[in-house]
Design a protein around this motif. Structure first.
Motif, PDB file in Angstrom:
ATOM      1  N   GLY A  58       0.799  -1.214   0.000  1.00  0.00           N
ATOM      2  CA  GLY A  58       0.000   0.000   0.000  1.00  0.00           C
ATOM      3  C   GLY A  58       0.836   1.270   0.000  1.00  0.00           C
ATOM      4  O   GLY A  58       0.309   2.375   0.021  1.00  0.00           O
ATOM      5  N   SER A  59       2.156   1.131  -0.043  1.00  0.00           N
ATOM      6  CA  SER A  59       3.051   2.286   0.002  1.00  0.00           C
ATOM      7  C   SER A  59       3.634   2.546  -1.384  1.00  0.00           C
ATOM      8  O   SER A  59       4.362   1.707  -1.931  1.00  0.00           O
ATOM      9  N   TYR A  60       3.332   3.726  -1.935  1.00  0.00           N
ATOM     10  CA  TYR A  60       3.900   4.106  -3.227  1.00  0.00           C
ATOM     11  C   TYR A  60       5.407   4.209  -3.137  1.00  0.00           C
ATOM     12  O   TYR A  60       6.129   3.809  -4.054  1.00  0.00           O
ATOM     13  N   TRP A  61       5.919   4.729  -2.047  1.00  0.00           N
ATOM     14  CA  TRP A  61       7.352   4.975  -1.904  1.00  0.00           C
ATOM     15  C   TRP A  61       8.126   3.672  -1.791  1.00  0.00           C
ATOM     16  O   TRP A  61       9.246   3.577  -2.315  1.00  0.00           O
ATOM     17  N   ALA A  62       7.568   2.660  -1.126  1.00  0.00           N
ATOM     18  CA  ALA A  62       8.216   1.340  -1.099  1.00  0.00           C
ATOM     19  C   ALA A  62       8.234   0.743  -2.503  1.00  0.00           C
ATOM     20  O   ALA A  62       9.225   0.139  -2.923  1.00  0.00           O
ATOM     21  N   GLY A  63       7.148   0.933  -3.239  1.00  0.00           N
ATOM     22  CA  GLY A  63       7.101   0.462  -4.619  1.00  0.00           C
ATOM     23  C   GLY A  63       8.103   1.187  -5.493  1.00  0.00           C
ATOM     24  O   GLY A  63       8.767   0.566  -6.334  1.00  0.00           O
ATOM     25  N   LEU A  64       8.233   2.502  -5.302  1.00  0.00           N
ATOM     26  CA  LEU A  64       9.197   3.279  -6.081  1.00  0.00           C
ATOM     27  C   LEU A  64      10.619   2.798  -5.813  1.00  0.00           C
ATOM     28  O   LEU A  64      11.402   2.590  -6.743  1.00  0.00           O
ATOM     29  N   ALA A  65      10.956   2.597  -4.546  1.00  0.00           N
ATOM     30  CA  ALA A  65      12.296   2.116  -4.195  1.00  0.00           C
ATOM     31  C   ALA A  65      12.539   0.726  -4.783  1.00  0.00           C
ATOM     32  O   ALA A  65      13.621   0.439  -5.305  1.00  0.00           O
ATOM     33  N   THR A  66      11.529  -0.130  -4.728  1.00  0.00           N
ATOM     34  CA  THR A  66      11.658  -1.470  -5.295  1.00  0.00           C
ATOM     35  C   THR A  66      11.823  -1.412  -6.807  1.00  0.00           C
ATOM     36  O   THR A  66      12.641  -2.141  -7.372  1.00  0.00           O
ATOM     37  N   GLY A  67      11.067  -0.548  -7.465  1.00  0.00           N
ATOM     38  CA  GLY A  67      11.188  -0.410  -8.911  1.00  0.00           C
ATOM     39  C   GLY A  67      12.571   0.066  -9.322  1.00  0.00           C
ATOM     40  O   GLY A  67      13.158  -0.446 -10.287  1.00  0.00           O
ATOM     41  N   LEU A  68      13.110   1.049  -8.600  1.00  0.00           N
ATOM     42  CA  LEU A  68      14.452   1.535  -8.889  1.00  0.00           C
ATOM     43  C   LEU A  68      15.497   0.438  -8.673  1.00  0.00           C
ATOM     44  O   LEU A  68      16.401   0.251  -9.492  1.00  0.00           O
ATOM     45  N   ALA A  69      15.350  -0.292  -7.569  1.00  0.00           N
ATOM     46  CA  ALA A  69      16.296  -1.377  -7.286  1.00  0.00           C
ATOM     47  C   ALA A  69      16.165  -2.491  -8.325  1.00  0.00           C
ATOM     48  O   ALA A  69      17.181  -3.016  -8.807  1.00  0.00           O
ATOM     49  N   ALA A  70      14.942  -2.844  -8.683  1.00  0.00           N
ATOM     50  CA  ALA A  70      14.738  -3.896  -9.679  1.00  0.00           C
ATOM     51  C   ALA A  70      15.307  -3.489 -11.035  1.00  0.00           C
ATOM     52  O   ALA A  70      15.928  -4.304 -11.727  1.00  0.00           O
ATOM     53  N   GLY A  71      15.120  -2.229 -11.410  1.00  0.00           N
ATOM     54  CA  GLY A  71      15.688  -1.742 -12.663  1.00  0.00           C
ATOM     55  C   GLY A  71      17.206  -1.784 -12.650  1.00  0.00           C
ATOM     56  O   GLY A  71      17.834  -2.168 -13.646  1.00  0.00           O
ATOM     57  N   ALA A  72      17.814  -1.414 -11.534  1.00  0.00           N
ATOM     58  CA  ALA A  72      19.272  -1.434 -11.425  1.00  0.00           C
ATOM     59  C   ALA A  72      19.806  -2.861 -11.488  1.00  0.00           C
ATOM     60  O   ALA A  72      20.782  -3.140 -12.196  1.00  0.00           O
ATOM     61  N   VAL A  73      19.166  -3.767 -10.774  1.00  0.00           N
ATOM     62  CA  VAL A  73      19.609  -5.163 -10.772  1.00  0.00           C
ATOM     63  C   VAL A  73      19.423  -5.794 -12.151  1.00  0.00           C
ATOM     64  O   VAL A  73      20.324  -6.474 -12.665  1.00  0.00           O
TER      65      VAL A  73
END
Length: 163
Positions: A58-73
């Motif tokens: 339910g947290s946009y910011w947790a999703g944003l951090a995960t998306g950035l990390a997933a893109g980097a990985v």
């Protein structure tokens, strides 16, 4: 005239997103001399990772951090695992591998998430600010412009201050 001002300002925010994609293509080309046709599919994969985390927490910011990390990985894995192993003298193998990667990523996302459209709700309101009776930018469009400007500014500093 009111509609024109609103559409121009909202168009700037949408154009900033497209400019970021174009910038990513240029950066990859300049760094590796490979046209990575899979960049859009890789971006979509990172967005789906963000979508899954946002839906679960339910947290946009947790999703944003995960998306950035997933893109980097994912980007590091593709560069180290696939693109770096290709012959440097010919561009065709890189193109073929990138197109194959697009097919693999799209199929994997369709298996994992299904073929339906899944809207991601923005973290800010999409109702525009009214300035002098004229709708201008929404808080979400302003966030997009500020984030795109910050990324472009950071990259400009990086490219001008480093070799």
């Amino acid at each position: 005239m009111d509609r024109l001002v609103f559409l121009l300002s909202a168009g700037l925010a949408r154009g900033a997103v497209l400019a970021q994609f174009a910038l990513s293509l240029v950066i990859v080309w300049r760094a590796a001399r490979v046209v990575n046709f899979a960049q859009a599919a890789m971006a979509v994969t990172a967005v789906y990772a963000a979508f899954a985390v946002t839906a679960a927490t339910g947290s946009y910011w947790a999703g944003l951090a995960t998306g950035l990390a997933a893109g980097a990985v994912l980007g590091a894995a593709v560069e180290r695992g696939l693109m770096r192993r290709l012959p440097a003298h010919a561009p065709l193998p890189g193109i073929i591998v990138a197109i194959g990667l697009v097919m693999v990523l799209q199929s994997g996302l369709a298996i994992a998430f299904g073929p339906e459209h899944r809207p991601m709700h923005p973290p800010f309101s999409e109702r525009p600010f009214i300035i002098g009776g004229v709708p201008v930018l929404s808080p979400y469009d302003l966030f997009i412009l500020l984030a795109a400007g910050a990324v472009m500014g950071a990259l400009a500093l990086l490219f001008s201050r480093t070799s």
